[in-house]
Design an enzyme around this catalytic site. Structure first.
Site, PDB file in Angstrom:
ATOM      1  N   ASP A 148      42.973  39.400  37.302  1.00 50.72           N
ATOM      2  CA  ASP A 148      42.439  39.266  35.945  1.00 50.72           C
ATOM      3  C   ASP A 148      41.353  40.307  35.720  1.00 50.72           C
ATOM      4  O   ASP A 148      40.794  40.864  36.675  1.00 50.72           O
ATOM      5  CB  ASP A 148      41.829  37.880  35.740  1.00 50.72           C
ATOM      6  N   ASP A 157      37.738  40.263  34.356  1.00 53.72           N
ATOM      7  CA  ASP A 157      36.600  39.429  33.964  1.00 53.72           C
ATOM      8  C   ASP A 157      35.501  40.330  33.409  1.00 53.72           C
ATOM      9  O   ASP A 157      35.095  41.295  34.064  1.00 53.72           O
ATOM     10  CB  ASP A 157      36.070  38.641  35.165  1.00 53.72           C
TER      11      ASP A 157
END
Length: 204
Positions: free
Chosen positions: A134, A136
């Site tokens: 991901d 972030d």
């Protein structure tokens, strides 16, 4: 160290020996990973007897260790807003996403940048990413912008090649950008003392 140190900042210790494990049994692992990448991340704000609560990470999510670092033992500070992806790996969706956002947000008058695995990889030069990583992000705002800004920022993250999680850091804690964009009546504030519902994350 005159520069202010905030949660999520990455710190370079003057030496690995300056980092003390919170659990003594973790000290050997901490020393090992600091040789691999001499960086720690600020876990929470404030000082305790001149020391900062930090975290040490290895290559895997399971390799996370709580530790302490003296304020006087900080060699350098890497803030999220200082980390930028110039030469990205075209096989890593998270880096592609970050580079696209850098173009979209290049005129954004707020401090923002990557945290988590992407921030660590950029600051350390070590590979901590994989194809499913991901992105972030942390957006630091001491004063909130007009409400309409939240939806625009969230929309900018929705067509990127990986999952993007943006936390907005207010003085009292952090709130998910998605919550702010939804214009909820109450927001889940993640603060040092715990998680709580608040009407205004910027209220004193």
């Amino acid at each position: 160290m005159k520069q202010e140190v905030r949660i999520h900042d990455l710190l370079q210790p003057a030496a690995a020996s300056c980092v003390t494990a919170e659990n003594a049994a973790d000290q050997e692992a901490i020393n090992h990973w600091l040789e691999w990448a001499p960086l720690v991340v600020v876990r929470r704000p404030g000082l305790m007897q001149g020391r900062i609560a930090v975290g040490v990470r290895g290559k895997q999510r399971s390799e996370r260790y709580a530790a302490w670092l003296g304020l006087a033992d900080i060699e350098a500070v890497h803030r999220p807003q200082d980390l930028r992806c110039e030469d990205h790996d075209p096989t890593m969706p998270a880096l592609i996403a970050l580079q696209r956002l850098q173009q979209r947000w290049k005129e954004l008058p707020y401090a923002w940048g990557p945290v988590g695995s992407v921030g660590f990889a950029l600051a350390s030069g070590r590979s901590t990413l994989h194809a499913a990583s991901d992105l972030d992000l942390l957006l630091r705002l001491d004063v909130p912008p007009p409400n309409a800004v939240w939806a625009k920022l969230l929309n900018d993250t929705e067509d990127l090649p990986c999952n993007v999680d943006v936390q907005v850091q207010a003085p009292q804690g952090s709130v998910a950008l998605a919550e702010l964009a939804a214009n909820s009546r109450k927001f889940l504030l993640r603060a040092n003392e715990g998680v709580r519902l608040v009407r205004d994350p910027w209220a004193q």
